[in-house]
Scaffold this active site. Structure first.
Site, mmCIF file in Angstrom:
data_model
loop_
_atom_site.group_PDB
_atom_site.id
_atom_site.type_symbol
_atom_site.label_atom_id
_atom_site.label_comp_id
_atom_site.label_asym_id
_atom_site.label_seq_id
_atom_site.Cartn_x
_atom_site.Cartn_y
_atom_site.Cartn_z
ATOM 1 N N PHE A 26 -11.780 -8.129 -0.157
ATOM 2 C CA PHE A 26 -12.567 -6.933 0.129
ATOM 3 C C PHE A 26 -11.676 -5.701 0.010
ATOM 4 O O PHE A 26 -10.586 -5.653 0.552
ATOM 5 C CB PHE A 26 -13.169 -7.024 1.535
ATOM 6 N N GLN A 27 -12.153 -4.710 -0.696
ATOM 7 C CA GLN A 27 -11.421 -3.469 -0.964
ATOM 8 C C GLN A 27 -10.059 -3.731 -1.602
ATOM 9 O O GLN A 27 -9.093 -3.021 -1.351
ATOM 10 C CB GLN A 27 -11.291 -2.618 0.312
ATOM 11 N N GLU A 61 -10.987 11.169 -1.224
ATOM 12 C CA GLU A 61 -9.565 10.990 -1.525
ATOM 13 C C GLU A 61 -9.088 11.874 -2.666
ATOM 14 O O GLU A 61 -7.925 12.294 -2.696
ATOM 15 C CB GLU A 61 -9.266 9.515 -1.841
ATOM 16 N N MET A 89 -17.597 27.229 -20.324
ATOM 17 C CA MET A 89 -16.706 26.961 -21.456
ATOM 18 C C MET A 89 -17.354 25.974 -22.418
ATOM 19 O O MET A 89 -17.230 26.101 -23.637
ATOM 20 C CB MET A 89 -15.360 26.430 -20.946
ATOM 21 N N LYS A 132 -1.211 -4.762 4.105
ATOM 22 C CA LYS A 132 -1.423 -4.601 5.542
ATOM 23 C C LYS A 132 -0.458 -5.463 6.364
ATOM 24 O O LYS A 132 0.016 -5.037 7.416
ATOM 25 C CB LYS A 132 -2.881 -4.954 5.882
#
Lengths: 584, 186
Positions: free
Chosen positions: A114-115, A52, A482, A164
């Protein structure tokens, strides 16, 4: 006529009505209804990413190279949290994004489902605005508002969290024209009284400088054209931040190069010595100012910015102008023209003579080598061999990024995509994919370091799947260059964990994904290898083995003013005191 | 404020103010912030203050216009003039913020706070508490044989002063609302 539809269908309909052509996303449980709707249509293209974070950087690359908002669709919980780095990156660099996240159903919110994650809570300080939509009847209007907020005023990322059950429920669709957006109307036109003061400053300035930034790019190509006209008509020197490269062309007569920590000597000394500074769409970032107390001590400053909170945040400004860079520049040009386009030509000519003296120092000079490829040489050859091509450049973060900014020249806006504010390693590769999606026939090159590049290397899968011929030009020094440079200069050459002892064979890695790999370590082979990369019709990983201990100069050490710049290795002994080493 | 009121930051060892006269003056400012009454707005405002390191001395919030979905947040904050200007600019750029007023700078304003103080005691102390409450126009809203709960409204300084007097008389618990403020005049 009102249309009744499910929330999931509304999402797709709203994206179509907003003119969205492509969505970068990754499916998951909480966004399945939306993915179902995507499946049933052909207007919006979906790019399946591999992580993502990659989706958000791709959307950023797309947005920066087109000026249109980038759209991201991810699932709840880990989908949303993985997107956070990209969202903050977009916030820091003012990139318009609309991020859609799935959420557990409304009746499960707060149950540690969940999630489930508190996406709104997590992203509140990471977005320009975010919304949790709990009612399908409010969904389409919220989506239109999201696009409005992301693209108006100072652009930025917004997020809409959609449970949802809201996606499954049905309600009336609100078309864009009927969505309420009047509550957020940032000011675009500058205050005429302040514009007059700026014009008077331009007329009398003896040592003027235009200091431009990403705000000019964000204001659209027209703003860049107006800037060019104003700069060229006044004959004043023009410098730019990392974010603003390309707004004024590098081939322009008044260009004095990028300023800042690794900016050009002439640009930084001109900032230090000027008597009138015209800041257009830049924000006096600490990479630019160095020590605040000694920043451009003898100048009167004008600051054009669409965000009032940028003005007087770190540097006091005599002439503050809140407005869109394009609108304000046009007004300044018109008024200055009306008053006879006067400048103090004699003094400005003297000022240019001094700038030319500083330029003669040739601050980008480096010691060439016949045995190893110097990273500066690699970027300089890339510039020489791609000049004049339809070219877009992205970068990762680190030394290579600064060398790219120093040695590549941009004559147009929206051609240079780099993570400036947040400094996100792993930005450049996915960003190059987003750029290539928007410009399928262009040459898109990600100038990378091997460490940054590995952070989002999984997106090779995306590049292969969509046949995107992105070129990954990796300056491989087998170091976190760097970090290594700072450890050398600031931490007594104790190289704590700044190299990798287990780098992959990049050619084999490319081949494993089904891409082309090129390895180059001899300066004599470099040009041919670069041409081979450019000519190959497909994604390329170019492993350019470079000098391992090269430092990036010039450099203004943290906590130092502009006139205490380091030009090369000889200048570096004991320059940074303990106070400077606590600054980043 | 009375002349004897020693300003915060002054040395406790000296009657003089020992602060650097050239240092930027940190002042207390009361900001009125009109926001869209929607979930998360208060979190957004508080997040701005904590995220950017600004102070909150007190904060009150309530819906003030039901039809227009407007809430009013009153924030008392401290900072140098530059910090206060930044706070205002940062608040104003938030999408759900409609208006920000600096009531300390924009003109005269009335400020009121409500305090509830529980004072426990018997005998002379209890009588003295009641007498002082009368002077401060504090109301008794609960009483038992061993305690009073006083309700007092006024400026934060008045409530401070009342609480200071109640402390030796058995002040055992206190609740304060924080400041609500309005500009004077139309």
């Amino acid at each position: 006529m009102t249309q009744t539809m499910t929330g999931a269908k509304m999402v797709v309909q709203a994206l179509k009505d907003q003119g969205v052509e492509v969505v970068f996303g990754y499916p998951g449980g909480a966004v399945l209804p939306i993915y179902d709707e995507l499946f049933l249509q052909n207007d919006i293209r979906h790019i399946l990413v591999r992580h993502e974070q990659g989706a958000v950087h791709m959307a950023e690359g797309y947005a920066r190279s087109t000026g249109k908002p980038g759209v991201v669709l991810v699932t709840s919980g880990p989908g949303a949290t993985n997107a956070v780095t990209g969202i903050v990156d977009a916030l820091m660099d003012s990139i318009p994004l609309v991020v859609l996240t799935g959420q557990v159903p409304t009746f499960m919110i707060g149950t540690d489902g969940f999630q489930e994650a508190d996406t709104i809570g997590i992203t509140r300080p990471c977005t320009k605005m975010n919304w949790l939509v709990k009612d399908t009847a409010r969904l389409s209007e919220t989506l239109h508002q999201a696009f409005h907020v992301a693209t108006s005023g100072r652009p930025g990322p917004v997020l809409v969290d959609i449970p949802k059950d809201v996606q499954f429920a049905t309600a009336d669709y609100t078309p864009p024209g009927r969505a309420r957006t009047d509550h957020y109307r940032p000011k675009r036109e500058g205050d005429p009284a302040q514009i007059l003061r700026l014009v008077e400053m331009i007329e009398t300035a003896e040592r003027p400088i235009f200091y431009t930034g990403g705000g000019v790019i964000n204001a659209g190509p027209e703003a860049s054209r107006t800037l060019r006209e104003l700069v060229d008509a006044t004959g004043f020197p023009c410098t730019s931040t990392l974010m603003g490269l390309g707004a004024y062309p590098a081939s322009g007569a008044n260009w004095i190069g990028m300023l800042g920590m690794h900016g050009l000597y002439e640009a930084n000394l001109a900032m230090h010595g000027c008597d009138v500074m015209v800041n257009v769409g830049a924000r006096f970032d600490d990479r630019i100012t160095g020590r605040i107390k000694d920043f451009s001590p003898h100048s009167r400053k004008a600051h054009i910015d669409i965000d009032p909170s940028s003005i007087n945040k770190v540097i006091r400004t005599e002439v503050p102008i809140v407005g869109d860079a394009g609108h304000v520049l046009r007004a300044v040009l018109a008024l200055w023209t009306e008053r006879g386009r006067r400048t103090n030509r004699e003094a400005v000519a003297g000022w240019w003579a001094r700038i030319r003296e500083w330029r003669a120092v040739d601050c980008l000079a480096f010691r060439p080598s016949e045995r190893t490829i110097k990273p500066q040489h690699a970027v300089a050859r890339l510039e020489a061999l791609t000049r004049g091509m339809d070219r877009y450049i992205t970068t990762e973060v680190g030394q290579h990024q600064m060398w790219a900014a120093q040695f590549l020249h941009f004559d147009e806006p929206n051609r240079w995509m780099t993570s400036g504010g947040l400094g996100t390693m792993g930005y450049g590769f996915p960003a190059s994919i987003g750029v290539q999606i928007a410009h399928p026939d262009a040459l898109v090159i990600n100038v990378a370091g091997e460490a940054s590049w590995l952070m989002n290397m999984q997106e090779m899968g995306t590049a292969i799947q969509y046949r995107l011929p992105v070129k990954q030009f990796i300056l491989n020094n087998e170091r976190l260059g760097m970090v290594r440079q700072w450890q050398e200069l600031l931490h007594g050459e104790r190289y704590s964990h700044s190299w990798s002892e287990a780098l992959p064979d990049f050619v084999k890695l490319a081949e494993a994904f089904g891409a082309k790999g090129i390895h180059c370590r001899d300066p004599r082979d470099l040009d041919d290898a670069i041409m081979e990369m450019i000519r190959h019709d497909g994604p390329v990983i170019f492993d350019c083995l470079v000098e391992k201990h090269e430092n990036c100069f010039p450099m203004i050490p943290s906590g130092k003013p502009h006139n205490e710049m380091l030009l090369g290795e000889a200048d570096t002994q004991g320059v940074i005191d303990a106070k400077g080493s606590v600054l980043v | 404020m009375s002349a004897l009121n020693i300003r915060r930051g002054a040395s406790s060892q000296s009657a003089y103010d020992l602060r650097d006269p050239n240092a930027p003056v940190t002042g207390s400012h009361t900001l009125a912030v009109i926001v869209e009454n929607e979930p998360g707005v208060l979190a957004r405002v508080i997040g701005l203050f904590s995220g950017r390191g600004y102070n909150i001395e007190s904060l009150t919030v309530a819906e003030v216009d039901h039809a227009g979905h407007r809430s009013r947040i009153t924030i008392v904050t401290t900072g140098t003039p530059q910090v206060i200007e930044q706070i205002k600019a940062q608040l104003e750029r938030m999408v759900p913020v409609h208006m920000v007023r600096d009531l300390t700078v924009d003109g005269p304003a009335v400020q009121r706070e409500l305090g509830l103080l529980k004072v426990a005691g018997r005998g002379e102390a209890r009588i003295e508490a009641l007498r002082l409450a009368e002077i401060f126009r504090a109301n008794v809203v609960d009483s038992t044989l061993e305690s009073f709960v006083f309700e007092i409204t006024g400026t934060p300084e008045k409530i401070d002063a009342f609480a200071d007097l109640m402390r030796p008389l058995g002040l055992c618990e206190m609740a304060r609302t924080g400041v609500a403020a309005l500009a004077r005049g139309a």
